[in-house]
Write an enzyme that holds these catalytic residues in place. Structure first.
Site, PDB file in Angstrom:
ATOM      1  N   SER A   1      34.770  38.931  43.756  1.00 32.95           N
ATOM      2  CA  SER A   1      35.873  38.264  43.049  1.00 32.95           C
ATOM      3  C   SER A   1      35.306  37.289  42.021  1.00 32.95           C
ATOM      4  O   SER A   1      34.131  37.392  41.647  1.00 32.95           O
ATOM      5  CB  SER A   1      36.786  37.554  44.050  1.00 32.95           C
ATOM      6  OG  SER A   1      37.971  37.152  43.412  1.00 32.95           O
ATOM      7  N   ASN A   2      36.106  36.366  41.553  1.00 30.80           N
ATOM      8  CA  ASN A   2      35.636  35.383  40.583  1.00 30.80           C
ATOM      9  C   ASN A   2      36.301  34.040  40.853  1.00 30.80           C
ATOM     10  O   ASN A   2      37.099  33.914  41.771  1.00 30.80           O
ATOM     11  CB  ASN A   2      35.911  35.879  39.155  1.00 30.80           C
ATOM     12  CG  ASN A   2      37.389  36.170  38.965  1.00 30.80           C
ATOM     13  OD1 ASN A   2      38.221  35.291  39.090  1.00 30.80           O
ATOM     14  ND2 ASN A   2      37.714  37.423  38.682  1.00 30.80           N
ATOM     15  N   ASP A   3      35.992  33.049  40.033  1.00 33.08           N
ATOM     16  CA  ASP A   3      36.419  31.674  40.300  1.00 33.08           C
ATOM     17  C   ASP A   3      37.855  31.348  39.884  1.00 33.08           C
ATOM     18  O   ASP A   3      38.288  30.212  40.022  1.00 33.08           O
ATOM     19  CB  ASP A   3      35.490  30.706  39.552  1.00 33.08           C
ATOM     20  CG  ASP A   3      34.314  30.314  40.421  1.00 33.08           C
ATOM     21  OD1 ASP A   3      34.417  30.468  41.647  1.00 33.08           O
ATOM     22  OD2 ASP A   3      33.299  29.849  39.855  1.00 33.08           O
TER      23      ASP A   3
END
Ligand SMILES: Cc1cc2nc3c(=O)[nH]c(=O)nc-3n(C[C@H](O)[C@H](O)[C@H](O)COP(=O)(O)O)c2cc1C
Length: 398
Positions: free
Chosen positions: A211-213
């Site tokens: 995923s990402n931030d």
């Protein structure tokens, strides 16, 4: 939304009247001017002094306390308001309102008011479901009052049931929805806006993902800003953040799910705002069981669908707004995206800084379009940025 709104706030004698103190405070915090009237029974649960101190206004209880000869107080109170809220509303007061009884300050002022009336009933489940109460509620609805559904949960009687006073945020959401529905001058009325938000999750196995931030805050703020300007909003989100009850929410996890949800809704909308941080890659293979630890592991990835690009190709009447979250060469990438993806606006932001962008409350963006000079929205709260983006969209829609 509540800024400078004059709200007549009526409190009746139920056990939930202590909760209406925080509801009143939330309304004041949101910019409303609130004046309170209480039934004599309500004063047995909460002192008028509490409401007086917090609202900084005189609290009315006694109809015959006519201290100012220039006014009849309950009429003056009713006429002053733009909007009326009865919270909590007892079964007794509902019955009086349904029958036009005016035997105390609250019922007299409510008989005299010409504002929209928003009522929050709260009582024991059997009282709420009694045919008399249900008939009274129906009479009031037929006359145009807005009656909120009570929440289900633990009641003061010690058992669970329907009749609870809902949380303040849920009540505020519903009041906002009513104000929007009753307004005929909001610029996005009749427009359908699709917003995506959050960082997608690409499953490796049942417990691991890529995923990402992205927190989803920017997309959620945009959805709310559009809703407050009258749009019918669908929010396709991969974030766990709360969603305003007047926004239709579609929860998704992966890039593929987000693509399918966008695609299914794209045809009928006026504007698509892609604020989600969609994963560019996803594992070729998703394991059904938790993978065992190995000395080395490689995961083969494949490209996900480029949702913005796909919608750019399908675009007919829709306005398309994309986001470019970059750490360098921001302008160059934003302009490239604008052209290659057939997008109307690119909202570019620098995600290399910790004080803005991903996972922060603030952001600073530059909005690029094909026809106009770039517009800088300097560092501010994401809800303010969202409002400015929506203002630009309103201008563009004419
Ligand atoms: C401890 C206690 C709790 C009560 N809670 C409620 C309530 O939650 N909802 C309700 O409709 N009536 C409740 N009642 C009954 C009302 O207080 C009563 O019907 C009263 O006449 C309401 O007056 P009002 O509508 O003028 O405020 C409660 C009474 C007591 C003694």
């Amino acid at each position: 939304m509540f800024n400078q709104m004059k709200i007549a706030f009526y409190v009746t004698g139920g056990i939930a009247s202590y909760k209406s103190v925080s509801l009143m405070r939330e309304l004041i915090k949101a910019g409303a001017e609130v004046k309170v009237a209480m039934t004599p029974s309500a004063t047995k649960f909460v002192s008028p002094l509490t409401f007086q101190v917090l609202s900084k206004q005189t609290v009315h209880v006694d109809t015959f306390s006519e201290n100012d000869p220039k006014f009849v107080q309950h009429i003056h109170f009713a006429d002053w308001a733009d909007f009326s809220i009865v919270a909590p509303a007892t079964a007794n007061t509902l019955a009086k309102l349904a029958n036009g009884i005016a035997d105390n300050f609250v019922t007299s002022a409510l008989l005299a008011t010409t504002t929209p009336v928003f009522i929050v009933p709260a009582m024991n489940e059997h009282m709420y479901e009694h045919p008399a109460t249900q008939t009274n509620i129906q009479i009031l609805k037929d006359r145009g009052a807005y009656i909120m559904e009570p929440a289900t949960g633990f009641l003061a009687e010690g058992y669970s049931g329907r009749g609870r006073f809902p949380d303040s945020t849920i009540i505020l959401d519903e009041i906002e929805g009513l104000i929007i529905n009753q307004s005929d001058s909001l610029p996005l009325q009749g427009k359908q806006i699709l917003v995506t938000a959050g960082g997608t999750k690409e499953r490796i196995d049942p417990v691991r993902y890529i995923s990402n931030d992205s927190s989803g805050r920017m997309g959620h703020a945009i959805a709310e800003a559009a809703m407050k300007k009258g749009a019918e909003v669908i929010l396709i989100t991969a974030s766990e953040l709360a969603v305003h009850s007047q926004i239709k929410q579609i929860k998704v996890e992966s890039a593929q799910e987000m693509y399918e949800a966008v695609d299914a809704n794209f045809e009928n909308i006026n504007v698509l705002i892609m604020a989600a941080a969609v994963s560019d890659y996803t594992p070729v293979k998703q394991e059904n069981h938790k993978m065992k630890k190995k000395d080395e592991l490689s995961i083969e990835l494949k490209k996900t669908k480029d949702i913005l690009k796909e919608m750019g190709q399908k675009k007919a009447h829709q306005l398309l707004v994309g986001f470019a979250a970059e750490t360098d060469n921001i302008e160059e990438y934003a302009l490239k995206k604008l052209k290659e993806k057939n997008v109307d606006f690119i909202v570019a932001n620098d995600v290399s800084r910790r004080d803005r962008g991903f996972n922060s409350n603030d952001n600073e963006v530059i909005i690029y379009s094909k026809q106009d000079d770039p517009v800088l929205i300097s560092l501010s709260d994401k809800s303010r940025i969202a409002e400015r983006i929506i203002e630009l969209i309103i201008e563009q829609l004419g």
